[in-house]
Design a protein around this motif. Structure first.
Motif, PDB file in Angstrom:
ATOM      1  N   ALA A 164       0.852  -1.191   0.000  1.00 20.32           N
ATOM      2  CA  ALA A 164       0.000   0.000   0.000  1.00 20.32           C
ATOM      3  C   ALA A 164       0.887   1.240   0.000  1.00 20.32           C
ATOM      4  CB  ALA A 164      -0.909  -0.012   1.216  1.00 20.32           C
ATOM      5  N   GLN A 165       0.311   2.330  -0.428  1.00 26.99           N
ATOM      6  CA  GLN A 165       1.089   3.571  -0.524  1.00 26.99           C
ATOM      7  C   GLN A 165       1.050   4.311   0.811  1.00 26.99           C
ATOM      8  OE1 GLN A 165       2.779   3.617  -3.520  1.00 26.99           O
ATOM      9  NE2 GLN A 165       1.656   1.674  -3.573  1.00 26.99           N
TER      10      GLN A 165
ATOM     11  N   ASP B  18       1.907  -1.971  -6.312  1.00 28.42           N
ATOM     12  CA  ASP B  18       0.594  -1.572  -5.804  1.00 28.42           C
ATOM     13  C   ASP B  18      -0.403  -2.691  -6.039  1.00 28.42           C
ATOM     14  OD1 ASP B  18      -1.333  -0.721  -8.280  1.00 28.42           O
ATOM     15  OD2 ASP B  18       0.788  -0.380  -8.754  1.00 28.42           O
TER      16      ASP B  18
ATOM     17  N   GLU C  41      -6.973   0.666  -1.357  1.00 28.22           N
ATOM     18  CA  GLU C  41      -6.443   1.222  -2.598  1.00 28.22           C
ATOM     19  C   GLU C  41      -6.980   0.546  -3.853  1.00 28.22           C
ATOM     20  OE1 GLU C  41      -2.181   1.381  -2.241  1.00 28.22           O
ATOM     21  OE2 GLU C  41      -2.277   2.770  -0.533  1.00 28.22           O
TER      22      GLU C  41
END
Length: 428
Positions: free
Chosen positions: A368-369, A395, A424
């Motif tokens: 995840a970012q 991602d 996300e």
């Protein structure tokens, strides 16, 4: 001030757990109490149900909210973390708090926030309590963030405290044994307030009975009162039969499809029964609420089907007991090849999680970012050392796209491991 400015202020000014992990925590109730005092103690102006536990507290909170909505009550719902929008954390009859309400709160309370210097979570709790009080809710379902005793939500005096279960999670904060973790979760039990324990366990039962006795809080072990049997899926709903308790023989249709919801439901049924005098609910209203949890409360990421051919399921399970329960449901599904899109956070005991994952699956490791996320290539290396083969992606959407490209129509694609990974997904 615009909504984006208000959110930017909250994220930039305050320590945020889902970005930096335990360093964001300000354990204790002092800051929340100061915020609430500055707001005129809104937590004292609405009736609440407090829901804690290791796993299932989000699903349990949403099921309770849906039932009381079906019964015609004005229901507040506070949960965390959010998946797509900050406003998901605070709901009124299933609808997220309006963005203009978030702006109003931040604008009007900026001086209070800066004088207290709270965490992000403490501010969101205070915002929720202020909103519920001003909206004059009949009842607010309040989900514990982490633990219980020192959690920011623990400034309320509810009409019922619910503890779903106890498992190993956040052991660096809550303790490394089940009794220690249970003691922290038991911190939401209040003097004279009924407490409902969802799952009884030999290592934790004495902790709860002892605390309840000391506080003269009536205690119910829901799994000893109600048992449920799954009858399979019909028209997209899980058919359940109550096999024990005063509702034995009753049929339930539930739109949350994971088998693990059978462990959450007894606590829901026991809580509604406990509060019948205060909040009367008919059996028909319970049935209606349980059949429409996602539609009425916006719950996502609980064994959520995103696609049928090949079948793609997203689930926010992120610790060993949660993932064990998830794979019990997976085993009940027929498929050709299991493809798992997996992302984990870096500050948890990953060895326990990785040790229970099926070696026969094909893996698509992702991240995840967020700074808390474990880089995909490191996750891949750790997994390979345990015999879990797969590919690494930067991602979750790239990982899902690759899995779909390689999948047959009869394969099962499972996306799991972290709330932040699920959040996300583009098409959640």
């Amino acid at each position: 001030m615009q909504y984006t400015e208000a959110i930017d202020y909250l994220y930039s000014r305050l320590p945020v757990f889902h970005r930096i992990g335990p360093k964001a925590l300000k354990l204790g109730l002092r800051n929340t109490l100061l915020l609430c005092e500055g707001l005129g103690n809104p937590q004292q102006r609405f009736t609440s149900i407090h829901v804690g536990g290791t796993n299932g507290k989000g699903s349990t909170s949403h099921m309770l909210a849906s039932i009381y909505q079906s019964a015609g009550y004005r229901v507040g719902l506070y949960t965390s973390p959010h998946l797509k929008s900050f406003t998901e954390r605070i709901r009124l009859n299933g609808q997220p708090i309006p963005e203009e309400e978030v702006v109003r709160f931040v604008r009007e309370q900026q001086a209070l926030i800066e004088s207290v210097e709270p965490s992000f979570f403490e501010v969101t709790v205070a915002m929720a309590f202020d909103f519920f009080a001003r909206q004059a809710v009949d009842v607010a379902i309040i989900e514990v963030g982490l633990g219980g005793r020192l959690d920011s939500t623990n400034v309320i005096t509810p009409v019922a405290s619910v503890i779903t279960n106890i498992g190993y999670d956040h052991t660096d904060i809550l303790g490394d044994t089940l009794p220690l973790i249970a003691a922290e979760k038991a911190g939401i039990i209040k003097p004279g307030v009924p407490v409902i324990i969802g799952e009884s366990h030999p290592e934790t039962k004495e902790v709860f009975t002892s605390v309840a006795a000391t506080l003269q809080a009536p205690i119910t072990f829901a799994d000893q009162q109600y048992q449920l049997q799954s009858l399979g899926l019909v028209n997209g709903l899980r058919q359940l039969q109550v096999t024990g308790g005063d509702m034995a023989g009753q049929l339930i249709q539930l739109d949350l499809l994971g088998n693990y919801q059978l462990k959450n439901l007894p606590a829901v049924l026991a809580t509604v029964r406990q509060l019948q005098t205060l909040f009367p609910v008919t059996w028909a209203e319970q049935e209606e609420g349980l059949a429409a949890v996602t539609a009425q409360t916006g719950l996502k990421g609980r064994f959520q089907t995103l696609r049928l051919q090949p079948k793609v399921i997203a689930d926010t399970a992120h610790n060993k007991p949660g993932l064990e329960a998830l794979f019990e449901t997976v085993q009940s599904i027929s498929y050709k090849t299991l493809r798992i899109i997996l992302g984990l956070v870096a500050d948890k005991d990953r060895s326990q999680v990785l040790s229970i994952l099926p070696s026969t699956a094909v893996y698509y490791f992702c991240q995840a970012q967020t700074p808390r996320s474990l880089p995909a290539h490191l996750l891949q290396e750790e997994a390979v050392s345990l015999g879990l083969a797969g590919y690494a992606f930067t991602d979750v959407n790239s990982a899902l796209a690759a899995a779909l490209e390689q999948a047959d129509q009869d394969d099962l694609l499972l996306i799991t491991g972290s709330n932040y990974t699920i959040a996300e997904l583009i098409n959640l």
